[in-house]
Design a protein around this motif. Structure first.
Motif, PDB file in Angstrom:
ATOM      1  N   PHE A 283      -9.561   7.878   1.979  1.00 58.54           N
ATOM      2  CA  PHE A 283      -9.294   7.135   0.756  1.00 58.54           C
ATOM      3  C   PHE A 283      -9.298   8.036  -0.482  1.00 58.54           C
ATOM      4  CE2 PHE A 283     -10.973   3.882  -2.446  1.00 58.54           C
ATOM      5  CZ  PHE A 283      -9.728   3.329  -2.661  1.00 58.54           C
ATOM      6  N   LYS A 284     -10.101   9.074  -0.444  1.00 58.46           N
ATOM      7  CA  LYS A 284     -10.265   9.950  -1.607  1.00 58.46           C
ATOM      8  C   LYS A 284      -8.949  10.582  -2.069  1.00 58.46           C
ATOM      9  CE  LYS A 284     -13.141  13.835  -3.183  1.00 58.46           C
ATOM     10  NZ  LYS A 284     -14.207  14.783  -2.762  1.00 58.46           N
ATOM     11  N   PRO A 285      -8.091  11.100  -1.168  1.00 57.24           N
ATOM     12  CA  PRO A 285      -6.817  11.665  -1.636  1.00 57.24           C
ATOM     13  C   PRO A 285      -5.945  10.658  -2.383  1.00 57.24           C
ATOM     14  CG  PRO A 285      -7.271  12.380   0.599  1.00 57.24           C
ATOM     15  CD  PRO A 285      -8.276  11.334   0.273  1.00 57.24           C
ATOM     16  N   ILE A 286      -6.013   9.379  -2.014  1.00 54.84           N
ATOM     17  CA  ILE A 286      -5.252   8.358  -2.732  1.00 54.84           C
ATOM     18  C   ILE A 286      -5.782   8.211  -4.148  1.00 54.84           C
ATOM     19  CG2 ILE A 286      -4.625   5.907  -2.776  1.00 54.84           C
ATOM     20  CD1 ILE A 286      -4.815   5.881   0.240  1.00 54.84           C
ATOM     21  N   LEU A 287      -7.105   8.194  -4.276  1.00 53.69           N
ATOM     22  CA  LEU A 287      -7.709   8.093  -5.604  1.00 53.69           C
ATOM     23  C   LEU A 287      -7.297   9.274  -6.477  1.00 53.69           C
ATOM     24  CD1 LEU A 287     -11.323   6.954  -4.607  1.00 53.69           C
ATOM     25  CD2 LEU A 287      -9.485   5.526  -5.526  1.00 53.69           C
TER      26      LEU A 287
ATOM     27  N   LEU B  41      -5.164   4.092   7.644  1.00 49.19           N
ATOM     28  CA  LEU B  41      -3.933   3.311   7.693  1.00 49.19           C
ATOM     29  C   LEU B  41      -3.327   3.189   6.295  1.00 49.19           C
ATOM     30  CD1 LEU B  41      -1.912   1.433   9.133  1.00 49.19           C
ATOM     31  CD2 LEU B  41      -3.529  -0.443   8.736  1.00 49.19           C
ATOM     32  N   TYR B  42      -4.192   2.905   5.314  1.00 50.26           N
ATOM     33  CA  TYR B  42      -3.711   2.788   3.935  1.00 50.26           C
ATOM     34  C   TYR B  42      -3.088   4.099   3.471  1.00 50.26           C
ATOM     35  CZ  TYR B  42      -3.946   2.134  -1.179  1.00 50.26           C
ATOM     36  OH  TYR B  42      -3.649   2.063  -2.518  1.00 50.26           O
ATOM     37  N   ARG B  43      -3.722   5.226   3.767  1.00 49.40           N
ATOM     38  CA  ARG B  43      -3.183   6.511   3.319  1.00 49.40           C
ATOM     39  C   ARG B  43      -1.844   6.815   3.982  1.00 49.40           C
ATOM     40  NH1 ARG B  43      -6.275  11.972   4.487  1.00 49.40           N
ATOM     41  NH2 ARG B  43      -4.700  12.122   6.110  1.00 49.40           N
ATOM     42  N   MET B  44      -1.727   6.476   5.274  1.00 51.65           N
ATOM     43  CA  MET B  44      -0.464   6.708   5.975  1.00 51.65           C
ATOM     44  C   MET B  44       0.655   5.874   5.351  1.00 51.65           C
ATOM     45  SD  MET B  44      -1.929   6.750   9.894  1.00 51.65           S
ATOM     46  CE  MET B  44      -0.284   6.773  10.603  1.00 51.65           C
ATOM     47  N   LEU B  45       0.370   4.616   5.048  1.00 50.02           N
ATOM     48  CA  LEU B  45       1.371   3.762   4.406  1.00 50.02           C
ATOM     49  C   LEU B  45       1.673   4.257   2.991  1.00 50.02           C
ATOM     50  CD1 LEU B  45       0.073   0.234   5.532  1.00 50.02           C
ATOM     51  CD2 LEU B  45       2.056   1.483   6.420  1.00 50.02           C
ATOM     52  N   TYR B  46       0.649   4.726   2.310  1.00 52.84           N
ATOM     53  CA  TYR B  46       0.816   5.246   0.951  1.00 52.84           C
ATOM     54  C   TYR B  46       1.763   6.432   0.934  1.00 52.84           C
ATOM     55  CZ  TYR B  46      -0.637   6.907  -3.700  1.00 52.84           C
ATOM     56  OH  TYR B  46      -0.659   7.315  -5.014  1.00 52.84           O
TER      57      TYR B  46
ATOM     58  N   LEU C  42       5.513   5.185   2.519  1.00 47.26           N
ATOM     59  CA  LEU C  42       6.290   4.189   1.781  1.00 47.26           C
ATOM     60  C   LEU C  42       6.390   4.492   0.294  1.00 47.26           C
ATOM     61  CD1 LEU C  42       4.980   0.912   3.505  1.00 47.26           C
ATOM     62  CD2 LEU C  42       6.980   2.300   4.086  1.00 47.26           C
ATOM     63  N   GLY C  43       6.008   5.694  -0.077  1.00 51.69           N
ATOM     64  CA  GLY C  43       6.192   6.093  -1.462  1.00 51.69           C
ATOM     65  C   GLY C  43       5.126   5.633  -2.420  1.00 51.69           C
ATOM     66  N   GLY C  44       3.975   5.233  -1.927  1.00 54.14           N
ATOM     67  CA  GLY C  44       2.878   4.898  -2.815  1.00 54.14           C
ATOM     68  C   GLY C  44       2.652   3.420  -2.997  1.00 54.14           C
ATOM     69  N   ILE C  45       1.715   2.873  -2.216  1.00 56.49           N
ATOM     70  CA  ILE C  45       1.279   1.489  -2.398  1.00 56.49           C
ATOM     71  C   ILE C  45       0.085   1.544  -3.338  1.00 56.49           C
ATOM     72  CG2 ILE C  45       0.395  -0.579  -1.265  1.00 56.49           C
ATOM     73  CD1 ILE C  45       1.718   0.377   1.295  1.00 56.49           C
ATOM     74  N   SER C  46       0.204   0.963  -4.510  1.00 52.52           N
ATOM     75  CA  SER C  46      -0.844   1.076  -5.522  1.00 52.52           C
ATOM     76  C   SER C  46      -2.134   0.422  -5.055  1.00 52.52           C
ATOM     77  CB  SER C  46      -0.394   0.443  -6.832  1.00 52.52           C
ATOM     78  OG  SER C  46      -0.282  -0.962  -6.684  1.00 52.52           O
ATOM     79  N   LEU C  47      -3.220   0.785  -5.712  1.00 51.50           N
ATOM     80  CA  LEU C  47      -4.518   0.178  -5.412  1.00 51.50           C
ATOM     81  C   LEU C  47      -4.448  -1.334  -5.590  1.00 51.50           C
ATOM     82  CD1 LEU C  47      -6.919   2.717  -7.199  1.00 51.50           C
ATOM     83  CD2 LEU C  47      -6.487   2.527  -4.746  1.00 51.50           C
ATOM     84  N   LYS C  48      -3.742  -1.782  -6.624  1.00 50.84           N
ATOM     85  CA  LYS C  48      -3.647  -3.218  -6.885  1.00 50.84           C
ATOM     86  C   LYS C  48      -2.917  -3.933  -5.755  1.00 50.84           C
ATOM     87  CE  LYS C  48      -2.451  -6.483 -10.538  1.00 50.84           C
ATOM     88  NZ  LYS C  48      -1.978  -6.628 -11.935  1.00 50.84           N
ATOM     89  N   GLU C  49      -1.837  -3.383  -5.292  1.00 49.15           N
ATOM     90  CA  GLU C  49      -1.062  -4.013  -4.216  1.00 49.15           C
ATOM     91  C   GLU C  49      -1.863  -4.065  -2.922  1.00 49.15           C
ATOM     92  OE1 GLU C  49       3.474  -2.731  -5.555  1.00 49.15           O
ATOM     93  OE2 GLU C  49       2.253  -1.365  -4.335  1.00 49.15           O
ATOM     94  N   TRP C  50      -2.518  -2.973  -2.589  1.00 52.67           N
ATOM     95  CA  TRP C  50      -3.264  -2.912  -1.331  1.00 52.67           C
ATOM     96  C   TRP C  50      -4.439  -3.885  -1.325  1.00 52.67           C
ATOM     97  CZ3 TRP C  50      -3.038  -1.254   3.550  1.00 52.67           C
ATOM     98  CH2 TRP C  50      -4.225  -1.205   4.278  1.00 52.67           C
ATOM     99  N   PHE C  51      -5.272  -3.819  -2.359  1.00 50.10           N
ATOM    100  CA  PHE C  51      -6.502  -4.607  -2.340  1.00 50.10           C
ATOM    101  C   PHE C  51      -6.258  -6.088  -2.617  1.00 50.10           C
ATOM    102  CE2 PHE C  51      -8.402  -0.371  -2.771  1.00 50.10           C
ATOM    103  CZ  PHE C  51      -9.386  -0.465  -1.798  1.00 50.10           C
TER     104      PHE C  51
END
Length: 556
Positions: free
Chosen positions: A82-86, A221-226, A229-238
């Protein structure tokens, strides 16, 4: 009292939760007998026997618990993924200095500290709240605890979703904290489901523990999709992930039991109590003809048959008793049983395992939070550190799944001293591998050993507490161990200071400190357990010899 005179042996079962009530019938004046379930604490929720709930419903409960533990129980420990997404979302980028921004550093020092602090707070809270979860579980039952967990988890997801809109406080550590605290409220109340099928309790517990370990894959899974798919924002995911706490809430309200299931030992004690009453009723029928007593006797015999079936079929009750007798001859098992909590917490039996747990939990959480910068320094290559981080993200959940069956075999076949020796040796090996520089092979070996060691370590600590201190005080003792270990995790800020301020990003001094502490405390614990285990076995053998002599004298 009448019940004490009639059934003294039934009242002597120290684990029994039943009180035998005798009273005259209003109509016939005959003696009426019943079992009234009571608890040692009047405000606690009464446990139920598995035989009282349909088998299909129990299967559904176990399956759903495994699913929601996989989706929510320990996802905060997937922080390495999760940290790399942040970082890419620019979280705490405003903490960087102008010089660092001009240089284009991937993660500046203050940003790294804040991100690590976010995980540290969550890891500490997960462990510290174990005592609170246990208290609520005992007082109000697993359903209430599960509902609280779903609300906390939902609040955390909502906080992360709207983190950029929240300006008056720092939303990231608070939201991650709420998700972290929701995990134990969801996971710990599911433990009792292992008793839904008492003769398969080990398998069910392994499934639940494996689901907890594997839940760290959610952020992978979230990072792989991020990335794909070009970046699923924190707002969209959560916002989308809010469906999980809603699912957990509905399951708790409409499927899960309000009371915990009785353990195998409690079922055995219930059988002995019922048998004592049935024996008296059989004697009563020889002297008096009573259709009511005969009907009640048949009912009790059916109850005994049902419990025997839940304990494994033919002679299940007898096998359960034999297992307990075998444990009592193991030396370590039961050493502190029957002691007050104050005495237990003041002993080295407690402080030895608590000290080792404090060090190892700090080591585990520090490694999870800093694996990428550690290997960036050790391998002198950012791309290699990314590969190591990705491998770790995949191996961490899989390691729990593959290790759980072997952990059960080890705990069932080896003595507590041998298990602790294996634990200390593996911990020391991981510490040594964390000091090796310029070796990709060593890095991968360290990760494989780490992901197998993590569930092994958690299971051994709980197994040790149960065997040494007993079930009666297990919650308080184990909760205190985990709570202390969680509080000590705040020392990660000091480890970060050693690494980044004193050693210019070199993680080896901090790893060396943890290694030396683990070796010293681990050896002290092994020596103590070895000495006390031998002493306990000598006392047990002496007591058996004394009883044998007394029996021989009686025979003569």
């Amino acid at each position: 009292m009448a019940e004490e005179r009639l059934f003294p042996s039934a009242l002597n079962h120290k684990s029994s939760l039943q009180r035998i009530i005798s009273k005259p019938s209003d109509e016939t004046g005959e003696l009426r007998l019943s079992i009234e379930d009571v608890r040692d604490e009047p405000d606690t929720v009464e446990a139920v026997g598995a035989f009282e709930v349909p088998r299909a419903k129990r299967l559904l409960q176990v399956a759903l618990a495994v699913v929601y533990c996989l989706l929510a129980a320990g996802i905060v420990f997937g922080y390495a993924a999760f940290k790399p997404i942040l970082v890419q979302e620019g979280v705490y980028r405003d903490r960087c200095t102008e010089e660092e921004l001009v240089e284009g550093v991937r993660v500046c020092y203050q940003q790294e500290l804040r991100l690590n602090f976010m995980f540290t707070v969550a890891a500490v809270a997960t462990n510290v709240c174990a005592l609170l979860v246990g208290t609520i579980l005992d007082q109000y039952g697993p359903r209430v605890a599960g509902v609280i967990g779903s609300v906390l988890f939902a609040s955390g997801c909502a906080g992360m979703a709207f983190s950029k809109e929240i300006q008056f406080i720092d939303p990231y550590p608070i939201s991650y904290l709420l998700m972290a605290v929701g995990g134990p409220f969801i996971f710990i109340p599911s433990f009792h489901l292992a008793n839904a099928f008492p003769h398969r309790s080990g398998l069910i517990l392994s499934m639940l523990t494996g689901a907890f370990d594997s839940s760290s894959a959610i952020f992978l899974l979230y990072r792989m999709l991020y990335e794909r798919l070009g970046g699923i924002s924190l707002k969209e995911w959560f916002l989308g992930y809010l469906i999980v706490p809603v699912f957990i809430l509905l399951v708790q309200l409409f499927v899960m039991p309000n009371s915990s299931y009785k353990t195998a030992s409690e079922l055995v004690d219930q059988v002995h109590t019922t048998q004592d009453i049935a024996n008296w009723e059989s004697d009563y029928l020889r002297d008096h003809e009573s259709a009511e007593i005969e009907s009640r006797l048949e009912s009790r015999n059916r109850l005994i048959t049902k419990i025997d079936r839940e304990l494994g079929g033919h002679d299940g009750i007898k096998r359960s008793r034999l297992v307990e007798e075998k444990r009592e001859t193991a030396g370590v098992w039961g050493v502190m049983h029957g002691k007050s909590v104050t005495t237990q917490l003041g002993s080295f039996w407690f402080w030895g395992i608590a000290g080792f747990t404090i060090i190892q939990m700090t080591r585990i959480n520090y490694f999870v939070a800093t694996i990428r910068p550690q290997y960036e320094f050790l391998l002198h290559s950012y791309p290699e550190s990314v590969k190591i981080n990705t491998f770790f993200d995949i191996a961490l959940p899989l390691g729990g799944l593959f290790a759980i069956p072997f952990i059960g075999m080890v705990l069932d076949s080896l003595s507590t001293l041998t298990v602790l020796t294996v634990l200390v040796c593996i911990a020391s090996t991981i510490g040594v591998l964390g000091l090796v520089e310029n070796s990709t092979l060593t890095a991968y070996a360290n990760i494989l050993l780490f992901v197998a060691y993590r569930p092994f370590y958690y299971t051994v600590v709980s197994d040790y507490c149960a065997k040494v201190f007993g079930i009666a005080t297990f919650g308080k003792v184990y909760g205190t161990v985990i709570c202390l270990a969680g509080l000590f995790n705040f020392s990660q800020a000091g480890l970060d200071a050693i690494t980044y301020v004193l050693c210019d990003g070199d993680p080896r001094p901090a790893n060396l400190v943890l290694l030396l502490a683990a070796v010293v405390v681990g050896i002290a614990l092994l020596l103590f357990v070895r000495s006390k285990g031998r002493e306990a076995r000598r006392q047990l053998l002496g007591e058996e010899a004394r009883m044998a002599r007394e029996e021989n004298q009686v025979v003569r």
